[in-house]
Design a protein around this motif. Structure first.
Motif, PDB file in Angstrom:
ATOM      1  N   GLY A 129      30.497  22.846   2.977  1.00  0.00           N
ATOM      2  CA  GLY A 129      31.323  22.493   2.065  1.00  0.00           C
ATOM      3  C   GLY A 129      30.708  21.272   1.142  1.00  0.00           C
ATOM      4  N   ASP A 130      29.285  21.434   1.033  1.00  0.00           N
ATOM      5  CA  ASP A 130      28.506  20.356   0.196  1.00  0.00           C
ATOM      6  C   ASP A 130      27.991  20.853  -0.790  1.00  0.00           C
ATOM      7  OD1 ASP A 130      29.165  18.379   2.218  1.00  0.00           O
ATOM      8  OD2 ASP A 130      27.709  19.177   3.559  1.00  0.00           O
ATOM      9  N   GLY A 131      26.866  20.132  -1.359  1.00  0.00           N
ATOM     10  CA  GLY A 131      26.109  20.552  -2.595  1.00  0.00           C
ATOM     11  C   GLY A 131      24.731  21.081  -2.347  1.00  0.00           C
ATOM     12  N   LEU A 149      27.078  26.261  14.577  1.00  0.00           N
ATOM     13  CA  LEU A 149      26.484  25.884  13.339  1.00  0.00           C
ATOM     14  C   LEU A 149      27.177  26.262  12.138  1.00  0.00           C
ATOM     15  CD1 LEU A 149      23.667  25.341  11.937  1.00  0.00           C
ATOM     16  CD2 LEU A 149      22.886  27.686  12.584  1.00  0.00           C
ATOM     17  N   TYR A 150      27.397  25.494  11.661  1.00  0.00           N
ATOM     18  CA  TYR A 150      28.375  25.609   9.994  1.00  0.00           C
ATOM     19  C   TYR A 150      27.525  25.320   9.052  1.00  0.00           C
ATOM     20  CZ  TYR A 150      32.808  25.868  12.853  1.00  0.00           C
ATOM     21  OH  TYR A 150      33.987  26.175  13.743  1.00  0.00           O
ATOM     22  N   LEU A 151      27.120  26.240   8.225  1.00  0.00           N
ATOM     23  CA  LEU A 151      26.604  25.827   6.927  1.00  0.00           C
ATOM     24  C   LEU A 151      27.311  26.458   5.589  1.00  0.00           C
ATOM     25  CD1 LEU A 151      22.779  26.576   7.990  1.00  0.00           C
ATOM     26  CD2 LEU A 151      24.043  24.540   8.106  1.00  0.00           C
ATOM     27  N   TRP A 152      28.710  26.845   6.075  1.00  0.00           N
ATOM     28  CA  TRP A 152      29.343  27.466   4.800  1.00  0.00           C
ATOM     29  C   TRP A 152      29.503  26.512   3.526  1.00  0.00           C
ATOM     30  CZ3 TRP A 152      33.514  24.594   3.932  1.00  0.00           C
ATOM     31  CH2 TRP A 152      34.245  23.940   4.859  1.00  0.00           C
ATOM     32  N   GLY A 153      29.907  27.308   2.459  1.00  0.00           N
ATOM     33  CA  GLY A 153      30.320  26.495   1.410  1.00  0.00           C
ATOM     34  C   GLY A 153      29.232  25.529   0.703  1.00  0.00           C
ATOM     35  N   GLU A 171      27.837  29.936  19.853  1.00  0.00           N
ATOM     36  CA  GLU A 171      29.166  30.626  20.029  1.00  0.00           C
ATOM     37  C   GLU A 171      29.873  30.747  18.818  1.00  0.00           C
ATOM     38  OE1 GLU A 171      31.046  27.779  22.512  1.00  0.00           O
ATOM     39  OE2 GLU A 171      29.773  28.113  24.263  1.00  0.00           O
ATOM     40  N   ASP A 172      29.639  29.920  17.865  1.00  0.00           N
ATOM     41  CA  ASP A 172      30.487  30.002  16.430  1.00  0.00           C
ATOM     42  C   ASP A 172      29.294  29.653  15.250  1.00  0.00           C
ATOM     43  OD1 ASP A 172      32.136  29.570  14.537  1.00  0.00           O
ATOM     44  OD2 ASP A 172      33.368  27.993  15.189  1.00  0.00           O
ATOM     45  N   VAL A 173      29.045  30.634  14.491  1.00  0.00           N
ATOM     46  CA  VAL A 173      28.088  30.650  13.385  1.00  0.00           C
ATOM     47  C   VAL A 173      28.982  30.797  12.074  1.00  0.00           C
ATOM     48  CG1 VAL A 173      26.049  31.591  12.103  1.00  0.00           C
ATOM     49  CG2 VAL A 173      26.157  31.056  14.744  1.00  0.00           C
ATOM     50  N   GLN A 174      28.929  30.050  11.073  1.00  0.00           N
ATOM     51  CA  GLN A 174      29.626  30.282   9.800  1.00  0.00           C
ATOM     52  C   GLN A 174      28.846  29.789   8.653  1.00  0.00           C
ATOM     53  OE1 GLN A 174      33.732  29.002   9.807  1.00  0.00           O
ATOM     54  NE2 GLN A 174      33.842  28.957  12.277  1.00  0.00           N
ATOM     55  N   MET A 175      28.526  30.947   8.072  1.00  0.00           N
ATOM     56  CA  MET A 175      27.771  30.583   6.734  1.00  0.00           C
ATOM     57  C   MET A 175      28.244  31.253   5.604  1.00  0.00           C
ATOM     58  SD  MET A 175      23.814  31.172   8.472  1.00  0.00           S
ATOM     59  CE  MET A 175      23.375  30.213  10.079  1.00  0.00           C
ATOM     60  N   SER A 176      29.647  31.349   5.532  1.00  0.00           N
ATOM     61  CA  SER A 176      30.120  32.119   4.351  1.00  0.00           C
ATOM     62  C   SER A 176      29.932  31.079   3.117  1.00  0.00           C
ATOM     63  CB  SER A 176      31.535  32.267   4.528  1.00  0.00           C
ATOM     64  OG  SER A 176      31.611  33.207   5.659  1.00  0.00           O
ATOM     65  N   LEU A 197      31.613  35.007  14.116  1.00  0.00           N
ATOM     66  CA  LEU A 197      30.235  35.057  13.102  1.00  0.00           C
ATOM     67  C   LEU A 197      30.799  35.344  11.552  1.00  0.00           C
ATOM     68  CD1 LEU A 197      27.498  35.421  12.384  1.00  0.00           C
ATOM     69  CD2 LEU A 197      27.527  37.652  12.860  1.00  0.00           C
ATOM     70  N   LYS A 198      30.656  34.361  10.763  1.00  0.00           N
ATOM     71  CA  LYS A 198      31.274  34.647   9.370  1.00  0.00           C
ATOM     72  C   LYS A 198      30.204  34.451   8.365  1.00  0.00           C
ATOM     73  CE  LYS A 198      35.926  32.747  10.527  1.00  0.00           C
ATOM     74  NZ  LYS A 198      36.795  31.825  10.079  1.00  0.00           N
ATOM     75  N   LEU A 199      29.818  35.547   7.487  1.00  0.00           N
ATOM     76  CA  LEU A 199      28.787  35.623   6.468  1.00  0.00           C
ATOM     77  C   LEU A 199      29.173  36.046   5.257  1.00  0.00           C
ATOM     78  CD1 LEU A 199      25.910  37.318   9.031  1.00  0.00           C
ATOM     79  CD2 LEU A 199      26.216  34.752   8.296  1.00  0.00           C
ATOM     80  N   GLY A 200      30.652  36.193   5.121  1.00  0.00           N
ATOM     81  CA  GLY A 200      31.182  36.653   3.927  1.00  0.00           C
ATOM     82  C   GLY A 200      30.931  35.781   2.482  1.00  0.00           C
TER      83      GLY A 200
END
Length: 212
Positions: A129-131, A149-153, A171-176, A197-200
Motif C-alpha cells: 500500500g505504498d508508492g 511476504l506482502y507487496l500488494w498495492g 505461508e502467505d504471499v500477497q502481491m495484488s 496466494l493473492k495475485l489479483g
C-alpha cells in the motif's frame, strides 16, 4: 508495545565499550530515509537512549529489552503520511535480530525495493500500500526464513522472480494490485507450506498452473 523490564536493568547494547547503540543508530537512519516530514516525532535520539526505543510507536523489542525484533509501521496503527524512500541494506546492519518489517499504507514512500538480501532473520516482510515502482528484486529469494511476504498495492512491474521459489517457508504471499506481467509460475506449487496466494489485479496472462 514492548514488555521491557525496568529501564535500570536493561542491558544497553554498546554500553560496555562506551560505543553507540547500533540499534538506535539503525532506527535513526531508517527514520531519516522514510520520514522526511517528521511524522514519527517520537523517534528521537534523546528518547531512544538506554533502549528507550523499545517504547517507541511501531517498535517491539524482546522481553529482556536487548534485541529489536519488529518494526510495524502502518496507517492502521495511526502512522500516516510518511514521505521518503526505503533505506538501503547497510542501514539494517545494527538490527541482526529483526524478524518482522512492515511499512504499510504510506503512499509517499517512493522508489524501488532495495537489495535487502542480508536481512536473513526476517520471517515477515510487508511493504504494501505504498508508492513503490520497479521490479521485485530476485535477491529477496535469499530471505529463506520468510513466512509472510506482502507487496500488494504498489506499482511494481515485471515478472515474479524465479529465485523466490527458494523461499520454502512461505505461508502467505500477497502481491495484488500491482502491474506484474508474465504468467503465474508453476514453481509456486512447490511451496508446500503456502496457504494464501493473492495475485489479483495485475497484468498476468495464461492459465493457473496445475501445480497449484
Amino acid at each position: 508495545v514492548c514488555t521491557c523490564p525496568d529501564a535500570d536493568i536493561i542491558r544497553k547494547p554498546g554500553a560496555d565499550g562506551g560505543g553507540p547503540d547500533a540499534q538506535l543508530e539503525a532506527l535513526s537512519k531508517i527514520k531519516a530515509s522514510i520520514d522526511t516530514t517528521n511524522v514519527l516525532q517520537g523517534w528521537t535520539r534523546e528518547s531512544g537512549q538506554g533502549a528507550g526505543y523499545c517504547f517507541w510507536r511501531s517498535v517491539t523489542c524482546s522481553e529482556d529489552g536487548v534485541s529489536l525484533q519488529q518494526i510495524f509501521i502502518s496507517d492502521k496503527n495511526g502512522v500516516k503520511g510518511l514521505v521518503g524512500s526505503l533505506p538501503n541494506a547497510a542501514v539494517f546492519g545494527g538490527l541482526p535480530k529483526l524478524e518482522s518489517l512492515a511499512i504499510i499504507g504510506q503512499h509517499g514512500i517512493k522508489g524501488s525495493i532495495p537489495d535487502w538480501s542480508n536481512l536473513t532473520s526476517l520471517t515477515e516482510l510487508k511493504i504494501a500500500g505504498d508508492g513503490l515502482t520497479g521490479t521485485i528484486p530476485a535477491l529477496l529469494g535469499n530471505l529463506t526464513r520468510l513466512k509472510t511476504l506482502y507487496l500488494w498495492g504498489n506499482n511494481l512491474n515485471g515478472t515474479l522472480p524465479g529465485k523466490l521459489q527458494g523461499l520454502k517457508a512461505l505461508e502467505d504471499v500477497q502481491m495484488s494490485f500491482n502491474s506484474l506481467t508474465g504468467t503465474v509460475p508453476g514453481w509456486l506449487g512447490t511451496l508446500t507450506r503456502l496457504q494464501v496466494l493473492k495475485l489479483g489485479q495485475n497484468m498476468l496472462t495464461g492459465t493457473i498452473p496445475r501445480s497449484l
